[in-house]
Write a protein that holds these residues in place. Structure first.
Motif, PDB file in Angstrom:
ATOM      1  N   ALA A 108      34.808  77.615  44.597  1.00 59.60           N
ATOM      2  CA  ALA A 108      35.689  76.462  44.835  1.00 59.60           C
ATOM      3  C   ALA A 108      36.843  76.455  43.842  1.00 59.60           C
ATOM      4  O   ALA A 108      37.992  76.177  44.203  1.00 59.60           O
ATOM      5  CB  ALA A 108      34.901  75.155  44.744  1.00 59.60           C
ATOM      6  N   PHE A 109      36.551  76.791  42.575  1.00 57.14           N
ATOM      7  CA  PHE A 109      37.636  76.864  41.595  1.00 57.14           C
ATOM      8  C   PHE A 109      38.608  77.983  41.955  1.00 57.14           C
ATOM      9  O   PHE A 109      39.825  77.791  41.945  1.00 57.14           O
ATOM     10  CB  PHE A 109      37.105  77.085  40.174  1.00 57.14           C
ATOM     11  CG  PHE A 109      38.224  77.240  39.179  1.00 57.14           C
ATOM     12  CD1 PHE A 109      38.862  76.123  38.669  1.00 57.14           C
ATOM     13  CD2 PHE A 109      38.674  78.494  38.801  1.00 57.14           C
ATOM     14  CE1 PHE A 109      39.932  76.264  37.783  1.00 57.14           C
ATOM     15  CE2 PHE A 109      39.741  78.644  37.927  1.00 57.14           C
ATOM     16  CZ  PHE A 109      40.363  77.522  37.412  1.00 57.14           C
ATOM     17  N   ASN A 110      38.063  79.140  42.259  1.00 56.97           N
ATOM     18  CA  ASN A 110      38.920  80.292  42.565  1.00 56.97           C
ATOM     19  C   ASN A 110      39.808  80.036  43.783  1.00 56.97           C
ATOM     20  O   ASN A 110      40.977  80.411  43.795  1.00 56.97           O
ATOM     21  CB  ASN A 110      38.068  81.542  42.768  1.00 56.97           C
ATOM     22  CG  ASN A 110      37.450  82.025  41.467  1.00 56.97           C
ATOM     23  OD1 ASN A 110      37.958  81.740  40.382  1.00 56.97           O
ATOM     24  ND2 ASN A 110      36.350  82.739  41.560  1.00 56.97           N
ATOM     25  N   GLU A 111      39.247  79.366  44.787  1.00 55.67           N
ATOM     26  CA  GLU A 111      40.025  79.073  45.998  1.00 55.67           C
ATOM     27  C   GLU A 111      41.125  78.046  45.732  1.00 55.67           C
ATOM     28  O   GLU A 111      42.227  78.158  46.258  1.00 55.67           O
ATOM     29  CB  GLU A 111      39.096  78.549  47.100  1.00 55.67           C
ATOM     30  CG  GLU A 111      38.221  79.630  47.706  1.00 55.67           C
ATOM     31  CD  GLU A 111      37.038  79.068  48.483  1.00 55.67           C
ATOM     32  OE1 GLU A 111      37.076  77.862  48.850  1.00 55.67           O
ATOM     33  OE2 GLU A 111      36.077  79.823  48.715  1.00 55.67           O
ATOM     34  N   SER A 112      40.819  77.047  44.914  1.00 58.64           N
ATOM     35  CA  SER A 112      41.773  75.949  44.713  1.00 58.64           C
ATOM     36  C   SER A 112      42.780  76.204  43.610  1.00 58.64           C
ATOM     37  O   SER A 112      43.898  75.711  43.664  1.00 58.64           O
ATOM     38  CB  SER A 112      41.014  74.654  44.389  1.00 58.64           C
ATOM     39  OG  SER A 112      40.198  74.289  45.472  1.00 58.64           O
ATOM     40  N   TYR A 113      42.371  76.935  42.564  1.00 56.81           N
ATOM     41  CA  TYR A 113      43.222  77.020  41.374  1.00 56.81           C
ATOM     42  C   TYR A 113      43.564  78.432  40.927  1.00 56.81           C
ATOM     43  O   TYR A 113      44.647  78.667  40.405  1.00 56.81           O
ATOM     44  CB  TYR A 113      42.555  76.286  40.204  1.00 56.81           C
ATOM     45  CG  TYR A 113      42.397  74.807  40.457  1.00 56.81           C
ATOM     46  CD1 TYR A 113      43.474  73.936  40.314  1.00 56.81           C
ATOM     47  CD2 TYR A 113      41.174  74.288  40.872  1.00 56.81           C
ATOM     48  CE1 TYR A 113      43.334  72.582  40.562  1.00 56.81           C
ATOM     49  CE2 TYR A 113      41.031  72.932  41.115  1.00 56.81           C
ATOM     50  CZ  TYR A 113      42.108  72.081  40.963  1.00 56.81           C
ATOM     51  OH  TYR A 113      41.967  70.749  41.218  1.00 56.81           O
ATOM     52  N   ALA A 114      42.659  79.382  41.066  1.00 59.59           N
ATOM     53  CA  ALA A 114      42.878  80.691  40.448  1.00 59.59           C
ATOM     54  C   ALA A 114      44.056  81.443  41.046  1.00 59.59           C
ATOM     55  O   ALA A 114      44.662  82.250  40.376  1.00 59.59           O
ATOM     56  CB  ALA A 114      41.615  81.538  40.542  1.00 59.59           C
ATOM     57  N   LYS A 115      44.399  81.152  42.303  1.00 57.74           N
ATOM     58  CA  LYS A 115      45.532  81.846  42.923  1.00 57.74           C
ATOM     59  C   LYS A 115      46.850  81.147  42.633  1.00 57.74           C
ATOM     60  O   LYS A 115      47.908  81.695  42.848  1.00 57.74           O
ATOM     61  CB  LYS A 115      45.316  81.930  44.440  1.00 57.74           C
ATOM     62  CG  LYS A 115      44.145  82.810  44.813  1.00 57.74           C
ATOM     63  CD  LYS A 115      43.883  82.759  46.295  1.00 57.74           C
ATOM     64  CE  LYS A 115      42.594  83.516  46.600  1.00 57.74           C
ATOM     65  NZ  LYS A 115      41.953  83.090  47.805  1.00 57.74           N
ATOM     66  N   GLY A 116      46.768  79.932  42.136  1.00 54.92           N
ATOM     67  CA  GLY A 116      47.976  79.144  41.905  1.00 54.92           C
ATOM     68  C   GLY A 116      48.446  79.214  40.472  1.00 54.92           C
ATOM     69  O   GLY A 116      47.981  80.014  39.671  1.00 54.92           O
ATOM     70  N   VAL A 117      49.358  78.327  40.144  1.00 49.55           N
ATOM     71  CA  VAL A 117      49.961  78.284  38.811  1.00 49.55           C
ATOM     72  C   VAL A 117      48.917  77.977  37.748  1.00 49.55           C
ATOM     73  O   VAL A 117      48.972  78.484  36.645  1.00 49.55           O
ATOM     74  CB  VAL A 117      51.063  77.191  38.781  1.00 49.55           C
ATOM     75  CG1 VAL A 117      51.685  77.083  37.407  1.00 49.55           C
ATOM     76  CG2 VAL A 117      52.121  77.507  39.813  1.00 49.55           C
ATOM     77  N   LYS A 118      47.911  77.136  38.100  1.00 48.77           N
ATOM     78  CA  LYS A 118      46.952  76.697  37.101  1.00 48.77           C
ATOM     79  C   LYS A 118      46.024  77.808  36.635  1.00 48.77           C
ATOM     80  O   LYS A 118      45.295  77.633  35.684  1.00 48.77           O
ATOM     81  CB  LYS A 118      46.123  75.533  37.642  1.00 48.77           C
ATOM     82  CG  LYS A 118      46.934  74.254  37.753  1.00 48.77           C
ATOM     83  CD  LYS A 118      46.057  73.037  37.778  1.00 48.77           C
ATOM     84  CE  LYS A 118      46.910  71.787  37.654  1.00 48.77           C
ATOM     85  NZ  LYS A 118      46.133  70.589  37.535  1.00 48.77           N
ATOM     86  N   ALA A 119      46.018  78.949  37.299  1.00 50.93           N
ATOM     87  CA  ALA A 119      45.127  80.041  36.896  1.00 50.93           C
ATOM     88  C   ALA A 119      45.385  80.450  35.453  1.00 50.93           C
ATOM     89  O   ALA A 119      44.465  80.703  34.691  1.00 50.93           O
ATOM     90  CB  ALA A 119      45.315  81.241  37.811  1.00 50.93           C
ATOM     91  N   GLU A 120      46.653  80.477  35.045  1.00 46.74           N
ATOM     92  CA  GLU A 120      46.968  80.876  33.677  1.00 46.74           C
ATOM     93  C   GLU A 120      46.543  79.829  32.672  1.00 46.74           C
ATOM     94  O   GLU A 120      46.271  80.119  31.525  1.00 46.74           O
ATOM     95  CB  GLU A 120      48.483  81.118  33.550  1.00 46.74           C
ATOM     96  CG  GLU A 120      48.923  82.400  34.228  1.00 46.74           C
ATOM     97  CD  GLU A 120      50.277  82.289  34.862  1.00 46.74           C
ATOM     98  OE1 GLU A 120      51.067  81.498  34.360  1.00 46.74           O
ATOM     99  OE2 GLU A 120      50.514  82.990  35.845  1.00 46.74           O
ATOM    100  N   GLU A 121      46.447  78.586  33.133  1.00 46.21           N
ATOM    101  CA  GLU A 121      46.060  77.511  32.218  1.00 46.21           C
ATOM    102  C   GLU A 121      44.570  77.527  31.931  1.00 46.21           C
ATOM    103  O   GLU A 121      44.119  76.961  30.952  1.00 46.21           O
ATOM    104  CB  GLU A 121      46.441  76.145  32.827  1.00 46.21           C
ATOM    105  CG  GLU A 121      47.933  75.973  32.999  1.00 46.21           C
ATOM    106  CD  GLU A 121      48.287  74.705  33.763  1.00 46.21           C
ATOM    107  OE1 GLU A 121      47.375  73.896  34.002  1.00 46.21           O
ATOM    108  OE2 GLU A 121      49.452  74.530  34.106  1.00 46.21           O
ATOM    109  N   ALA A 122      43.779  78.150  32.811  1.00 49.71           N
ATOM    110  CA  ALA A 122      42.336  78.121  32.681  1.00 49.71           C
ATOM    111  C   ALA A 122      41.846  79.183  31.700  1.00 49.71           C
ATOM    112  O   ALA A 122      40.943  79.945  31.959  1.00 49.71           O
ATOM    113  CB  ALA A 122      41.673  78.315  34.035  1.00 49.71           C
ATOM    114  N   ALA A 123      42.487  79.232  30.537  1.00 43.60           N
ATOM    115  CA  ALA A 123      42.101  80.183  29.500  1.00 43.60           C
ATOM    116  C   ALA A 123      40.955  79.592  28.687  1.00 43.60           C
ATOM    117  O   ALA A 123      40.742  78.403  28.698  1.00 43.60           O
ATOM    118  CB  ALA A 123      43.304  80.466  28.606  1.00 43.60           C
ATOM    119  N   PRO A 124      40.217  80.415  27.942  1.00 42.64           N
ATOM    120  CA  PRO A 124      39.160  79.869  27.101  1.00 42.64           C
ATOM    121  C   PRO A 124      39.704  78.817  26.160  1.00 42.64           C
ATOM    122  O   PRO A 124      40.832  78.926  25.662  1.00 42.64           O
ATOM    123  CB  PRO A 124      38.661  81.098  26.317  1.00 42.64           C
ATOM    124  CG  PRO A 124      39.002  82.254  27.204  1.00 42.64           C
ATOM    125  CD  PRO A 124      40.277  81.861  27.914  1.00 42.64           C
TER     126      PRO A 124
END
Length: 196
Positions: free
Chosen positions: A177-193
């Protein structure tokens, strides 16, 4: 002397949503499987089920000498009541992870926010009770506090015997669900450790 990498987390919801188990699994993933240190404190409302409950974790790369949190770096919320009670505690640059069908958030500039329909996904899997594990998969993918596989292993080691397959399906659905909603978009870079 270098600054200690300490991450403070609050998880809240209502009794019966598995808030404490979710906190336990995060602590297990960090301390047992992830080579970090973690402490957890839990609190309940007057009833065991249905009232607000909360758990907090302090996760660090060194021994946790003070288990209480100030303002969490990460706020995981599964009920509107919990959100209303604790939303102002989240750090200005913190991460909000929430059940988007149960919680109406007021996004704050500087805070990352990630919503998931964890209850609906759990119902689609066949057991609404595993919505907390769906949330854990989503949380693991959103925050990177430990590798997703490390959190998945902690789920497998922490859930009741005989329920591992169901819970791992729920966890994987949360990651997806995370990968579908966010990982392909702009927020993917924000989801850093994270860590502070």
């Amino acid at each position: 002397m270098s600054k200690t990498n300490r991450t403070e987390i609050r998880i809240t919801g209502f009794g019966g949503q598995g808030v404490v188990l979710a906190g336990h699994i995060i602590g297990h993933a960090c301390a047992v499987n992830g080579g970090k240190h973690a402490t957890m404190i839990q609190s309940f409302g007057p009833e065991a089920r249905g009232s607000a409950c909360s758990t907090t974790l302090a996760v660090s790369d060194t021994e946790v000498l003070y288990p209480y949190i100030g303002r969490p770096d990460i706020f995981v919320v599964m009920s509107g009541e919990g959100y209303d009670k604790y939303r102002d505690e989240l750090k200005d640059d913190g991460i909000l992870v929430y059940e988007k069908d149960l919680v109406t958030v007021r996004e704050k500039e500087g805070q990352e926010s990630y919503g998931v329909s964890s209850t609906r996904i759990a119902e689609e899997i066949g057991r609404a009770i595993v919505q907390n594990i769906v949330m854990l998969g989503f949380f693991a993918a959103a925050t990177g506090i430990v590798p997703v596989e490390t959190m998945r292993q902690a789920v497998e080691e922490s859930v009741p015997k005989g329920t591992e397959a169901l819970n791992l399906r729920a966890f994987d659905a949360g990651v997806a669900a995370f990968n579908e909603s966010y990982a392909k978009g702009v927020k993917a870079e924000e989801a850093a450790p994270v860590g502070g």
